[in-house]
Every structure is written in C-alpha cells, then in structure tokens.
Write a protein that holds these residues in place. Structure first.
Motif, PDB file in Angstrom:
ATOM      1  N   PHE A  30      38.450  48.124  38.360  1.00 34.82           N
ATOM      2  CA  PHE A  30      37.294  47.338  38.784  1.00 34.82           C
ATOM      3  C   PHE A  30      37.067  47.469  40.294  1.00 34.82           C
ATOM      4  CE2 PHE A  30      37.339  45.879  34.610  1.00 34.82           C
ATOM      5  CZ  PHE A  30      36.324  44.974  34.369  1.00 34.82           C
ATOM      6  N   ALA A  31      38.146  47.536  41.056  1.00 37.43           N
ATOM      7  CA  ALA A  31      38.004  47.674  42.509  1.00 37.43           C
ATOM      8  C   ALA A  31      37.375  49.009  42.864  1.00 37.43           C
ATOM      9  CB  ALA A  31      39.374  47.538  43.168  1.00 37.43           C
ATOM     10  N   GLU A  32      37.789  50.067  42.155  1.00 40.20           N
ATOM     11  CA  GLU A  32      37.201  51.384  42.404  1.00 40.20           C
ATOM     12  C   GLU A  32      35.708  51.387  42.090  1.00 40.20           C
ATOM     13  OE1 GLU A  32      37.785  56.057  40.985  1.00 40.20           O
ATOM     14  OE2 GLU A  32      39.101  54.475  40.207  1.00 40.20           O
ATOM     15  N   ARG A  33      35.369  50.778  40.960  1.00 38.73           N
ATOM     16  CA  ARG A  33      33.952  50.695  40.582  1.00 38.73           C
ATOM     17  C   ARG A  33      33.182  49.852  41.584  1.00 38.73           C
ATOM     18  NH1 ARG A  33      31.614  48.268  34.852  1.00 38.73           N
ATOM     19  NH2 ARG A  33      29.400  48.575  35.331  1.00 38.73           N
ATOM     20  N   SER A  34      33.794  48.765  42.046  1.00 39.48           N
ATOM     21  CA  SER A  34      33.158  47.892  43.028  1.00 39.48           C
ATOM     22  C   SER A  34      32.864  48.635  44.327  1.00 39.48           C
ATOM     23  CB  SER A  34      34.054  46.676  43.304  1.00 39.48           C
ATOM     24  OG  SER A  34      33.552  45.904  44.365  1.00 39.48           O
ATOM     25  N   GLN A  40      29.262  42.775  45.414  1.00 40.01           N
ATOM     26  CA  GLN A  40      29.701  41.681  46.265  1.00 40.01           C
ATOM     27  C   GLN A  40      31.062  41.190  45.765  1.00 40.01           C
ATOM     28  OE1 GLN A  40      26.722  38.619  46.328  1.00 40.01           O
ATOM     29  NE2 GLN A  40      25.371  39.781  47.691  1.00 40.01           N
ATOM     30  N   ALA A  41      31.821  40.590  46.650  1.00 46.79           N
ATOM     31  CA  ALA A  41      33.158  40.111  46.278  1.00 46.79           C
ATOM     32  C   ALA A  41      33.092  39.128  45.110  1.00 46.79           C
ATOM     33  CB  ALA A  41      33.831  39.469  47.486  1.00 46.79           C
ATOM     34  N   SER A  42      32.053  38.286  45.094  1.00 46.02           N
ATOM     35  CA  SER A  42      31.942  37.291  44.020  1.00 46.02           C
ATOM     36  C   SER A  42      31.769  37.959  42.660  1.00 46.02           C
ATOM     37  CB  SER A  42      30.761  36.353  44.295  1.00 46.02           C
ATOM     38  OG  SER A  42      29.546  37.085  44.390  1.00 46.02           O
ATOM     39  N   ARG A  43      31.047  39.082  42.631  1.00 43.63           N
ATOM     40  CA  ARG A  43      30.866  39.779  41.355  1.00 43.63           C
ATOM     41  C   ARG A  43      32.176  40.384  40.871  1.00 43.63           C
ATOM     42  NH1 ARG A  43      26.876  44.989  39.971  1.00 43.63           N
ATOM     43  NH2 ARG A  43      27.539  45.176  37.782  1.00 43.63           N
ATOM     44  N   LEU A  48      36.639  40.013  36.943  1.00 36.30           N
ATOM     45  CA  LEU A  48      38.076  39.989  36.654  1.00 36.30           C
ATOM     46  C   LEU A  48      38.492  38.678  35.994  1.00 36.30           C
ATOM     47  CD1 LEU A  48      39.424  41.652  39.921  1.00 36.30           C
ATOM     48  CD2 LEU A  48      39.558  42.605  37.612  1.00 36.30           C
ATOM     49  N   PHE A  49      37.976  37.563  36.489  1.00 38.26           N
ATOM     50  CA  PHE A  49      38.346  36.265  35.922  1.00 38.26           C
ATOM     51  C   PHE A  49      37.817  36.105  34.494  1.00 38.26           C
ATOM     52  CE2 PHE A  49      38.637  34.448  40.456  1.00 38.26           C
ATOM     53  CZ  PHE A  49      40.000  34.702  40.500  1.00 38.26           C
ATOM     54  N   GLU A  50      36.628  36.624  34.217  1.00 40.93           N
ATOM     55  CA  GLU A  50      36.084  36.553  32.858  1.00 40.93           C
ATOM     56  C   GLU A  50      36.991  37.278  31.862  1.00 40.93           C
ATOM     57  OE1 GLU A  50      32.108  37.993  32.845  1.00 40.93           O
ATOM     58  OE2 GLU A  50      31.280  36.223  33.854  1.00 40.93           O
ATOM     59  N   HIS A  51      37.469  38.454  32.251  1.00 39.30           N
ATOM     60  CA  HIS A  51      38.369  39.197  31.370  1.00 39.30           C
ATOM     61  C   HIS A  51      39.705  38.478  31.197  1.00 39.30           C
ATOM     62  CE1 HIS A  51      35.527  42.536  31.798  1.00 39.30           C
ATOM     63  NE2 HIS A  51      36.169  43.128  30.801  1.00 39.30           N
ATOM     64  N   GLU A  52      40.206  37.892  32.275  1.00 39.01           N
ATOM     65  CA  GLU A  52      41.473  37.159  32.189  1.00 39.01           C
ATOM     66  C   GLU A  52      41.345  35.979  31.231  1.00 39.01           C
ATOM     67  OE1 GLU A  52      45.244  36.529  32.471  1.00 39.01           O
ATOM     68  OE2 GLU A  52      44.483  37.958  33.961  1.00 39.01           O
ATOM     69  N   LEU A  53      40.260  35.236  31.357  1.00 43.00           N
ATOM     70  CA  LEU A  53      40.056  34.072  30.492  1.00 43.00           C
ATOM     71  C   LEU A  53      39.866  34.481  29.041  1.00 43.00           C
ATOM     72  CD1 LEU A  53      37.719  31.893  32.763  1.00 43.00           C
ATOM     73  CD2 LEU A  53      40.104  31.419  32.134  1.00 43.00           C
ATOM     74  N   ALA A  54      39.143  35.563  28.801  1.00 42.60           N
ATOM     75  CA  ALA A  54      38.919  36.036  27.430  1.00 42.60           C
ATOM     76  C   ALA A  54      40.229  36.458  26.782  1.00 42.60           C
ATOM     77  CB  ALA A  54      37.926  37.196  27.431  1.00 42.60           C
ATOM     78  N   GLU A  55      41.053  37.187  27.529  1.00 41.79           N
ATOM     79  CA  GLU A  55      42.347  37.614  27.001  1.00 41.79           C
ATOM     80  C   GLU A  55      43.269  36.422  26.774  1.00 41.79           C
ATOM     81  OE1 GLU A  55      43.780  40.585  26.061  1.00 41.79           O
ATOM     82  OE2 GLU A  55      41.717  41.310  26.048  1.00 41.79           O
TER      83      GLU A  55
END
Length: 272
Positions: A30-34, A40-43, A48-55
C-alpha cells in the motif's frame, strides 16, 4: 521538517507489538502504491485500517463458529424449506438476522418427531447469527445437564452458569432425551431461570409440553420451566414426514435418474 524515517524491521516489530498483523502484511504494497499515486496520508491509513478491521471481524467469526460446536453442514444454504411446508422462510430469515428477539432474551421452541429437521433448522439459525456478530453454543441437552450437575457437586454451578452468559444464544438439542432418573435435571431449570428475559435459548424436543414431566424432577418445576420458556417465545411445530428420510430418498432418486443418462453416454443399455 521531514518526518523521521523508520526501517522496515522496526515497523514490523511495532505492528506486531500493537497486534496489527494485516497492516503488517499489507503496508509495503500500500505504501508503494501510495507513493506512486500520490495518496494523502489519511487515505493510506484509512485503507490499511479498513483491511485490518475486516480481517479482525473475519477471525472473530471463525473463532465464534469454532466455539459454537455447530454442525458446519447444517446451514440456511443447505436447509430445504420445501420439505418444511409449515415453516415460513421469511420468518426464519428474520430470526436469523437477530432483530430484537435476542436483546429481549426471547426463546425459540421446536417440536416434532425425530428426523423432521429441528436440529438443522436450529443450527442454521445459529450459523446465521454468528455471521452477524452473535455468539452461539450448540449442545445436547443431556450433555449440558451432566456438566452443570458436575459443577454443582463441586460447588461451581454459579460460576458455570455465569460462563454461559457469554453466549447470546444457547441451542439445547433433544431436550426430551434428558431424563430425571438419569441426571439431576433441576440444574436445567436453573439454567432456564437464570437466562429468563436476559439471554436467549433455542430448544428442540421430540415431545410436546405434556411429556416434559419425564424431564424435570417434579410437576411444579415443569410448569415453572414451561411458563418461562413460552413467555416471549416463537414456536415451530414440525409434524411432518421425516426430513432426513425424505432428503435421503430424494438423493437416491436423483442417483437413479442419473444412471440411465450415464449408461446412454457410455453406449450401454441395462435391461431389467
């Protein structure tokens, strides 16, 4: 002023310490893609947080399903409503969503002869409730009675009942097979009384209420147990041809229909 850089090993250690394994696995990609797309940092953080919560939610559901002891094959997807004409699919789906009945500590009672689909229907509702975030326990009634009686003998019954409180729904299968001459089933009444209007029960039974005097130690306790169970209850009466026998018969018929097709494809004819 530039933000301090962190080496990958240090980041991995911190994410592990914070118990964020999904972010630890995904952040390099994700950092490479960013960097390439100018996020933006918020995106980046949000993704990352959305994926963590889903998992995390997925792992929690898997953990709750394992602890439930539900038969993995008895789900709504495998339940043949056509074999249960007296059961409203819409009603079952509403119960399977949780709605407000679990919050009220309401009860589901399922009556019918052996093989009519009670356990499958109850288990299917249990699986669906786990999918939407509830905790469920499936147990043979006689087995739970034995465990609670052992807890009583060791003066641990209040603690054992308190531990069961973590389950939003307890499915007591085959209540009619619990017998007062086989175990001290007064502990079953204590479980019913303890959960009354607080935590839900789903009970399957081969016998109607009139046969429950064989379950509880005395008629007064039987009446008190039934009174609590029917209050805020949904009752299913599955007085139909054996669900298991009918499913087995349908499968056998399907196999027999397939045989002539296979024989025809192979150029062989079987004469009777």
């Amino acid at each position: 002023m530039n933000a301090p850089a962190h080496d990958n090993g240090r980041l991995a250690l911190m994410l592990n310490e914070l118990r964020l394994p999904t972010i630890g696995r995904l952040w390099p990609e994700f950092a490479e893609r960013s960097d390439k797309e100018g996020w933006q940092a918020s995106r980046l953080l949000g993704a990352l947080f959305e994926h963590e919560l889903a998992e995390r939610a997925k792992r929690r559901i898997e953990r709750h399903r394992n602890e439930s002891h539900l038969d993995p094959s008895k789900t709504l997807a495998t339940l043949e409503f056509g074999l249960l004409p007296m059961v409203s699919k819409a009603h079952v789906m509403a119960l399977a969503s949780g709605e407000s009945w679990l919050e009220k500590g309401a009860t589901i009672l399922m009556f019918g002869p052996p093989g009519t689909g009670k356990s499958h229907l109850g288990s299917a509702i249990g699986h669906a409730l786990i999918d939407v975030g509830y905790r469920v326990l499936f147990t043979r009634t006689s087995e739970l009675v034995q465990k609670l009686q052992a807890a009583r003998k060791s003066l641990q019954l209040p603690s054992a009942l308190a531990k069961l409180d973590r389950f939003d729904l307890i499915i007591l299968d085959d209540l009619s097979y619990a017998r007062k001459d086989q175990a001290e089933t007064s502990v079953l009444f204590e479980l019913i009384a303890e959960r009354y209007e607080r935590k839900s029960l789903l009970i399957t039974a081969n016998q109607p209420f009139s046969g429950w005097n064989d379950v509880f130690p005395d008629p007064g306790m039987t009446v008190a147990a039934i009174d609590r169970l029917v209050h805020h209850s949904t009752i299913f009466e599955l007085n139909v041809e054996s669900y298991r026998r009918r499913k087995a018969s349908d499968k056998q018929s399907a196999r027999q229909r397939q045989l002539p097709e296979k024989n025809q494809e192979g150029g062989t004819t079987i004469m009777s």
